[in-house]
Design an enzyme around this catalytic site. Structure first.
Site, mmCIF file in Angstrom:
data_model
loop_
_atom_site.group_PDB
_atom_site.id
_atom_site.type_symbol
_atom_site.label_atom_id
_atom_site.label_comp_id
_atom_site.label_asym_id
_atom_site.label_seq_id
_atom_site.Cartn_x
_atom_site.Cartn_y
_atom_site.Cartn_z
ATOM 1 C CG ASN A 107 9.203 5.970 0.426
ATOM 2 O OD1 ASN A 107 9.920 5.105 0.937
ATOM 3 N ND2 ASN A 107 7.921 6.101 0.748
ATOM 4 C CB VAL A 133 1.214 2.697 -5.645
ATOM 5 C CG1 VAL A 133 0.315 2.612 -4.418
ATOM 6 C CG2 VAL A 133 0.486 2.197 -6.887
ATOM 7 C CG ASN A 144 1.548 7.865 -0.234
ATOM 8 O OD1 ASN A 144 1.130 8.561 -1.146
ATOM 9 N ND2 ASN A 144 0.761 7.076 0.506
ATOM 10 C CG HIS A 157 -2.839 10.744 -2.169
ATOM 11 N ND1 HIS A 157 -4.140 10.475 -1.850
ATOM 12 C CD2 HIS A 157 -2.103 9.759 -1.593
ATOM 13 C CE1 HIS A 157 -4.195 9.370 -1.111
ATOM 14 N NE2 HIS A 157 -2.976 8.921 -0.937
ATOM 15 N NE ARG A 163 -0.577 8.696 5.819
ATOM 16 C CZ ARG A 163 -1.549 9.559 6.017
ATOM 17 N NH1 ARG A 163 -1.342 10.608 6.801
ATOM 18 N NH2 ARG A 163 -2.715 9.419 5.461
#
Ligand code: NAD
Ligand code: LMR
Length: 315
Positions: free
Chosen positions: A98, A121, A123, A178, A85
């Protein structure tokens, strides 16, 4: 003896994760995997790493590749590829962009390293973990994400500082997304084995400020230095060590839950899980009423975005 592949190894997190993983004594082979067009970066990184191994006296095999066949026999494949980001964005803004990439890599891993464990991993990590789980076709224990492990480490560091104790004396965890709806579990926080609320200094703990900092740490770092690198890289390596070392530690990762937290389930989200050579196994827990309510809200938020992303991938 273990082989670790890092997908996205030309990126900032991929590079430092690879470096941190290279310091794990029983990791004997590392593949820096990248996309075509990035061969020069991978080649340069490889030789830079080899210099570091000579300086540190490490003896391991390290290669780079853009050929999926090189994934063969990986014990664990870490996916760090994906758009990060920018300043001002939410991690969820990256979901649709993604997801295609994670789907492609999940299918590639499934074909070329069918016995491996996938560690996501990229995001937004909870949603990308769900995408990797679906498109790899792997059993639920063999796909997990960094989840709220890094957030838990961030909180641990603040609590240790407040109580003036070594970080190893603090056990705390954050569960859920998260992201903004993450839930700190004060009910599961201990210092030197003592429940935190039983310590008089708990009354003056600036809990709200601490949690606010944890929620905004990533965006603060990105605004100042462009990316979070060392925190995630070290957190990734500690999870890899836990899994490949068959340590059975309980850490907070994004994993598929069925009903482990007060019967809430059918989603990939940050929860305490036992990690070992077989992967991640969410631990059934009971938390306070208020924590359950917040966790449920976090789960519903992630469930909706996960469903939207999968629906778009399927259309
Ligand atoms: N879960 C966490 O706690 C956490 C922590 C840090 C970073 N991240 C995420 O990790 C990802 C990488 O972050 P970064 O800072 O290393 O970014 P970066 O821009 O430095 O690197 C991105 C990597 O992804 C690859 N990539 C990008 N688009 C691609 C495509 N279309 N096809 C193939 N490869 C592609 C690039 O080649 C590069 O290797 C981001 O999604 C970021 O948000 C997650
Ligand atoms: O904040 C980000 O976008 C990167 C990562 O998720 C982090 O928390 O450091």
């Amino acid at each position: 003896m273990a082989k670790v592949t890092i997908i996205g190894a030309s990126g900032r997190v991929g590079q430092f994760a690879a470096y941190s993983v290279s310091q794990i004594p029983f990791v004997t082979k590392i593949i820096l995997f990248g996309r075509e067009g990035n061969e020069d970066v991978l080649e340069g990184t490889k030789w830079d790493f080899i210099d570091s191994f000579a300086a540190l006296g490490r003896n391991l095999k390290l290669f780079w590749s853009v050929d999926p066949k090189e994934l063969k026999d990986s014990d664990i494949v870490i996916i760090t590829a994906g758009i990060p980001r920018c300043n001002g964005q939410d991690r969820l803004d990256l979901a649709k962009k993604n997801a295609d990439l994670i789907r492609m890599y999940a299918e590639m891993i499934s074909k070329n390293a069918p016995e491996s464990i996938i560690f996501v991993v990229s995001n937004p990590v909870d949603i990308m973990t769900a995408v990797a789980l679906k498109y790899s076709g792997f059993p639920q224990n063999r796909v997990f994400g960094l989840g709220t492990h890094l957030d838990s480490m961030r909180l641990k560091s603040f609590v240790a500082n407040h109580f003036q104790v070594h970080v190893s004396e603090v056990h705390t965890r954050i569960i859920g997304e998260h992201g903004n709806s993450m839930v700190p579990l004060w009910s599961a926080t201990t210092i030197g084995g003592i429940q935190i609320s039983n310590l008089p200094a708990f009354a003056s703990l600036p809990k709200e400020e601490m949690v606010h900092w944890v929620k905004t740490a990533g965006s603060h770092i990105i605004a100042k230095s462009g990316a979070t690198v060392y925190g995630p890289g070290a957190a990734i390596a500690s999870l890899v060590k836990t899994v490949l070392g068959n340590e059975n530690r309980i850490l907070t990762v994004s994993a598929y839950i069925k009903s482990e937290v007060h019967d809430i389930g059918n989603v990939c989200i940050g929860v305490p899980a036992r990690l070992n050579r077989m992967g991640a196994f969410p631990v059934p827990i009971r938390i306070s009423e208020d924590e359950v309510k917040k966790f449920q809200e976090s789960v519903e938020k992630i469930r909706i975005v996960t469903a939207e992303v999968i629906e778009e991938l399927e259309s």
